[in-house]
Design an enzyme around this catalytic site. Structure first.
Site, PDB file in Angstrom:
ATOM      1  N   HIS A 142       0.790  -1.237   0.000  1.00 30.83           N
ATOM      2  CA  HIS A 142       0.000   0.000   0.000  1.00 30.83           C
ATOM      3  C   HIS A 142       0.822   1.287   0.000  1.00 30.83           C
ATOM      4  O   HIS A 142       0.326   2.320  -0.440  1.00 30.83           O
ATOM      5  CB  HIS A 142      -1.039   0.002   1.140  1.00 30.83           C
ATOM      6  CG  HIS A 142      -0.503   0.363   2.490  1.00 30.83           C
ATOM      7  ND1 HIS A 142       0.024  -0.562   3.360  1.00 30.83           N
ATOM      8  CD2 HIS A 142      -0.395   1.565   3.133  1.00 30.83           C
ATOM      9  CE1 HIS A 142       0.404   0.043   4.473  1.00 30.83           C
ATOM     10  NE2 HIS A 142       0.173   1.336   4.360  1.00 30.83           N
ATOM     11  N   GLU A 154       3.375   5.470  -3.215  1.00 32.01           N
ATOM     12  CA  GLU A 154       3.481   6.793  -2.605  1.00 32.01           C
ATOM     13  C   GLU A 154       4.889   7.088  -2.091  1.00 32.01           C
ATOM     14  O   GLU A 154       5.369   8.216  -2.202  1.00 32.01           O
ATOM     15  CB  GLU A 154       2.485   6.853  -1.432  1.00 32.01           C
ATOM     16  CG  GLU A 154       2.225   8.226  -0.904  1.00 32.01           C
ATOM     17  CD  GLU A 154       1.170   8.190   0.198  1.00 32.01           C
ATOM     18  OE1 GLU A 154       0.045   7.713  -0.064  1.00 32.01           O
ATOM     19  OE2 GLU A 154       1.478   8.625   1.313  1.00 32.01           O
ATOM     20  N   ASP A 155       5.549   6.092  -1.562  1.00 31.95           N
ATOM     21  CA  ASP A 155       6.798   6.353  -0.823  1.00 31.95           C
ATOM     22  C   ASP A 155       8.054   5.740  -1.428  1.00 31.95           C
ATOM     23  O   ASP A 155       9.137   5.884  -0.848  1.00 31.95           O
ATOM     24  CB  ASP A 155       6.660   5.838   0.625  1.00 31.95           C
ATOM     25  CG  ASP A 155       5.671   6.664   1.428  1.00 31.95           C
ATOM     26  OD1 ASP A 155       5.467   7.840   1.088  1.00 31.95           O
ATOM     27  OD2 ASP A 155       5.102   6.130   2.386  1.00 31.95           O
TER      28      ASP A 155
HETATM   29 ZN    ZN Z   1       0.701   2.986   5.540  1.00 34.00          ZN
END
Ligand code: ZN
Length: 183
Positions: free
Chosen positions: A63, A67-68
């Site tokens: 997840h 994003e990261d």
């Molecule tokens: Zn998270």
């Protein structure tokens, strides 16, 4: 029971996430390896939420990769399929937006996520609220920690109705976090 193929996919996702997050640490004082976080999220889904749907569990492991980390959508789709990619995209912030906007959008978007994405988001907030109170991010003021709890509560308000056990667990973890932080 999982099929052999499902078991293989889950292990590949775990390995993939560990590789992508290998140089990252959590923000807490304990400086835990980042991968501890997605593992905790999937553990909460499995044990507390009794979630057994494989795309949900695989997307939970992945997840935070979009994003990261440098992970691309193409990579996720080719390795884990379109459904997993969509779920990860649903729970990812748009990093081109300012942080305050991203936080507001999480509140606004929560009720409109798919049911599977809502489960992941809820388990993610449980894990983060626990961490904020038990292993607080370095340098965060007391006010910032408490504001995080209020924000997480507002996001979760938009997820209500998706899984009673996870919601009750969130409420308990939040109450505990406020007790710890407010002494
Ligand atoms: Zn998270």
């Amino acid at each position: 029971m999982w099929t052999e193929q499902e078991g293989g996919t889950f292990i590949r996702a775990l390995d993939f996430a560990a590789e992508k997050h290998r140089h990252q640490r959590r923000k807490g004082n304990a400086q835990l390896p980042y991968i501890n976080h997605p593992i905790r999220v999937v553990e909460i889904l499995w044990r507390v939420g009794e979630v057994r749907d494989m795309p949900t569990l695989v997307a939970a492991l992945l997840h935070d990769t979009l994003e990261d980390t440098a992970t691309t959508a193409d990579e996720l789709e080719s390795l884990f399929g379109a459904e997993v990619l969509t779920l990860v995209q649903e729970v990812s912030d748009d990093k081109s937006l300012p942080k305050a906007t991203r936080k507001q959008l999480q509140i606004a978007h929560a009720p409109h996520l798919s049911r599977k994405a809502q489960l992941i988001k809820l388990a993610d907030k449980i894990a983060n609220v626990y961490d904020v109170s038990h292993d607080s991010p370095e340098g965060w003021s007391h006010e910032r920690l408490l504001a995080y709890l209020d924000w997480a509560e507002a996001v979760v308000a938009g997820l209500r109705g998706v899984n009673a056990a996870l919601e009750a667990h969130f409420d308990a973890v939040l109450e505990d976090a406020r007790k710890i932080l407010l002494g």
